[in-house]
Design a protein around this motif. Structure first.
Motif, PDB file in Angstrom:
ATOM      1  N   ASN A 112       0.827  -1.207   0.000  1.00 57.39           N
ATOM      2  CA  ASN A 112       0.000   0.000   0.000  1.00 57.39           C
ATOM      3  C   ASN A 112       0.860   1.255   0.000  1.00 57.39           C
ATOM      4  O   ASN A 112       1.914   1.292   0.627  1.00 57.39           O
ATOM      5  CB  ASN A 112      -0.906   0.031   1.236  1.00 57.39           C
ATOM      6  N   ILE A 113       0.389   2.244  -0.676  1.00 51.39           N
ATOM      7  CA  ILE A 113       1.036   3.553  -0.658  1.00 51.39           C
ATOM      8  C   ILE A 113       0.231   4.420   0.305  1.00 51.39           C
ATOM      9  O   ILE A 113      -0.995   4.514   0.197  1.00 51.39           O
ATOM     10  CB  ILE A 113       1.045   4.194  -2.063  1.00 51.39           C
ATOM     11  N   ASN A 114       0.910   5.003   1.265  1.00 58.77           N
ATOM     12  CA  ASN A 114       0.210   5.836   2.234  1.00 58.77           C
ATOM     13  C   ASN A 114       1.142   6.926   2.732  1.00 58.77           C
ATOM     14  O   ASN A 114       2.344   6.847   2.574  1.00 58.77           O
ATOM     15  CB  ASN A 114      -0.332   4.988   3.381  1.00 58.77           C
ATOM     16  N   LYS A 115       0.544   7.928   3.337  1.00 60.22           N
ATOM     17  CA  LYS A 115       1.297   9.073   3.828  1.00 60.22           C
ATOM     18  C   LYS A 115       0.882   9.375   5.258  1.00 60.22           C
ATOM     19  O   LYS A 115      -0.205   9.013   5.695  1.00 60.22           O
ATOM     20  CB  LYS A 115       1.002  10.308   2.968  1.00 60.22           C
ATOM     21  N   LEU A 116       1.757  10.051   5.966  1.00 56.83           N
ATOM     22  CA  LEU A 116       1.443  10.538   7.301  1.00 56.83           C
ATOM     23  C   LEU A 116       1.059  12.008   7.189  1.00 56.83           C
ATOM     24  O   LEU A 116       1.749  12.779   6.538  1.00 56.83           O
ATOM     25  CB  LEU A 116       2.662  10.406   8.221  1.00 56.83           C
ATOM     26  N   THR A 117      -0.033  12.366   7.833  1.00 54.75           N
ATOM     27  CA  THR A 117      -0.444  13.767   7.842  1.00 54.75           C
ATOM     28  C   THR A 117      -0.136  14.374   9.213  1.00 54.75           C
ATOM     29  O   THR A 117       0.015  13.660  10.200  1.00 54.75           O
ATOM     30  CB  THR A 117      -1.961  13.908   7.576  1.00 54.75           C
ATOM     31  N   VAL A 118      -0.063  15.669   9.255  1.00 54.02           N
ATOM     32  CA  VAL A 118       0.148  16.384  10.514  1.00 54.02           C
ATOM     33  C   VAL A 118      -0.980  16.053  11.481  1.00 54.02           C
ATOM     34  O   VAL A 118      -0.747  15.788  12.661  1.00 54.02           O
ATOM     35  CB  VAL A 118       0.255  17.910  10.266  1.00 54.02           C
ATOM     36  N   GLU A 119      -2.203  16.012  10.981  1.00 50.17           N
ATOM     37  CA  GLU A 119      -3.353  15.720  11.837  1.00 50.17           C
ATOM     38  C   GLU A 119      -3.245  14.324  12.447  1.00 50.17           C
ATOM     39  O   GLU A 119      -3.507  14.124  13.631  1.00 50.17           O
ATOM     40  CB  GLU A 119      -4.668  15.847  11.054  1.00 50.17           C
ATOM     41  N   TYR A 120      -2.851  13.350  11.638  1.00 50.12           N
ATOM     42  CA  TYR A 120      -2.711  11.977  12.129  1.00 50.12           C
ATOM     43  C   TYR A 120      -1.618  11.896  13.190  1.00 50.12           C
ATOM     44  O   TYR A 120      -1.802  11.248  14.234  1.00 50.12           O
ATOM     45  CB  TYR A 120      -2.406  11.032  10.961  1.00 50.12           C
TER      46      TYR A 120
END
Length: 139
Positions: A112-120
């Motif tokens: 899977n391609i995923n990213k970390l967000t500031v909110e997370y």
């Protein structure tokens, strides 16, 4: 900076979760006991947070089922030889704990391609900060 804080808080949570009253963990890779107080000659902690599926897979980085407290040598060996005996032993322990289906799902998440967000990251910090963890234990 938020990622460092989130990693530290999550790692502390995992080590506390996996240790007994004396602060001793059993490494899921080698089965040996280690104290949270153990240090290497260079002063670094022996006990680290191991990730079954690499923490570079952001969707699983902060998943408690994907993490365990273990010794630094096994953690290094899992990194250097991703399907070696340490991985095999860790996998067996996980299958016994959460089941083959969940383990296979986590292994499949590598693609899977995923990213970390500031909110997370802020949610992770809030979830694993010591006061929140202590309140959860009291419930």
């Amino acid at each position: 900076e938020l990622l460092k804080i989130a990693d530290k808080l999550f790692g502390d949570f995992i080590k506390l979760r996996d240790s007994n009253e004396q602060g001793v963990i059993i490494c899921p890779c080698c089965g040996l006991p280690f104290s949270l107080k153990d240090k290497n000659p260079d002063g670094t902690p022996v006990v680290q947070t191991l990730h079954f599926v690499s923490r570079s897979v952001y969707s699983l980085r902060f998943l408690p089922e994907n993490s365990a407290a273990g010794n630094d040598k096994c953690n290094l060996m899992m990194h250097l030889n991703p399907y070696g005996k340490e991985y095999v032993n860790y996998r067996k322990k996980l299958v016994n704990t959460i089941g083959e289906v969940k383990v296979a799902e986590m292994e499949g998440a590598r693609r899977n391609i995923n990213k970390l967000t500031v909110e997370y990251l802020k949610e992770i910090i809030e979830k694993y900060k010591p006061s929140t963890v202590e309140n959860a234990k009291l419930k």
